[in-house]
Design a protein around this motif. Structure first.
Motif: not given
Length: 245
Positions: A6-13, A71-85
Motif C-alpha cells: 500500500i503506497i499513499p500518495t500526494y503529489n508524487e509524480k 485514514t489512507a492506510y486504514i482504507t488500504g487495509f480494508k481493501w486488502a482484506i476484502e481482496h484476500g491478500f
C-alpha cells in the motif's frame, strides 16, 4: 501466498512511475495499491496509465483530498482484506524505503513466524541518510520517548515501513485507530502488541527523499507527542481483541 504494497500518495509524480517499476521488478510478484489523496500534479493519472502495463497487479483508490496518512492506510487495509491478500505492506512512494528490502520483511513474517515486521532505522545504530542532524535526533528521541511511555520493546516506534500478516489487520479493530498523522504508526504498533502479536524489527537504511516535497510538519510531531500519552492512558480502560492461536 499473495502480498500487496500500500503506497499513499500526494503529489508524487516525480517518484510514482519509478517506485512502481522497482516493486514490480522484484521476483516475489507483489501487487500494489496506490491511495491518492487528490494530487493536483497528476499522480493518479500516471498510475492509471501504468495499470495497462501491470494488469491485475496495480490498483488505485482516489480520494477527494488530503485526509491523513492514517485514514489512507486504514482504507488500504480494508481493501486488502476484502481482496484476500495474505501479507499487507506499508511503504512510502519517495524511495526513502528501499523496495529491495520488501523481500526481507516478507521473509520475517512468512518464514520466521512473526506477525508484524518493521523496517527499522534504529535496531542497529542510526541508519538514516541525508537527513539534517536535527531531524535525525528528533526522530531517534521520539522513538525513545514512545518506548518509555508505552513500554514497547521496539527501537523504531515511528517507522512507516512494515509488513503485516493478514490476521493482524483482521483482529485489530481498525475503526478504533484514531490517529491520522505521525502517531498513526505508533498506534498501529502499540495495538498490535496489545492484541498479542509477535513483532520484529528488520534493519534497513532510510534515505531521505530525492525528489518531491516532504509532508512532515510540526503538527504531526505534536500529535505524536501528546497522542502517545492518551494512547497509554486509554489502554488502561480498553479490552483488546486477542490473537487467535
Amino acid at each position: 501466498m499473495s502480498s500487496v504494497i500500500i503506497i499513499p500518495t500526494y503529489n508524487e509524480k516525480e517518484n510514482i512511475r519509478q517506485i512502481v517499476h522497482a516493486v514490480m521488478s522484484l521476483p516475489q510478484n507483489f501487487s500494489i495499491l496506490v491511495i491518492d489523496d487528490g494530487s493536483p500534479d497528476g499522480t493518479a493519472q500516471i498510475v492509471k496509465e501504468m495499470q495497462k502495463e501491470f494488469t491485475g497487479r496495480l490498483d488505485i483508490i482516489e480520494r477527494p483530498g488530503k485526509m491523513g496518512l492514517g485514514t489512507a492506510y486504514i482504507t488500504g487495509f480494508k481493501w486488502a482484506i476484502e481482496h484476500g491478500f495474505d501479507y499487507i505492506f506499508e511503504m512510502d512512494a519517495d524511495f526513502s524505503h528501499d523496495p529491495n528490502d520488501l523481500p526481507r520483511l516478507l521473509d520475517a513474517c512468512q518464514n520466521d513466524g512473526y506477525d508484524v515486521a518493521i523496517g527499522s532505522r534504529y535496531i542497529s545504530g542510526v541508519n538514516v541518510v541525508n537527513w539534517p542532524m536535527g531531524r535525525v535526533l528528533m526522530s531517534y528521541f521520539a522513538s525513545k520517548y514512545v518506548q518509555i511511555v508505552t513500554g514497547l520493546a521496539i527501537h523504531d516506534t515511528t517507522a512507516g515501513f512494515k509488513c503485516y500478516r493478514r490476521q493482524v489487520l483482521e483482529t485489530i479493530e481498525l475503526d478504533k485507530i484514531h490517529f491520522k498523522g505521525y502517531a498513526f504508526q505508533i498506534e498501529m504498533k502499540f495495538t498490535s502488541y496489545k492484541c498479542g502479536f509477535r513483532i520484529t524489527e528488520v534493519p534497513v537504511i532510510f534515505v531521505n527523499r530525492r525528489l518531491g516535497t516532504s509532508k512532515m510538519s510540526g503538527g504531526i510531531f505534536s500529535e505524536a507527542f501528546f497522542g502517545v500519552i492518551r494512547l497509554k492512558v486509554s489502554s488502561w480502560f480498553r479490552k483488546y481483541p486477542q490473537k487467535k492461536a
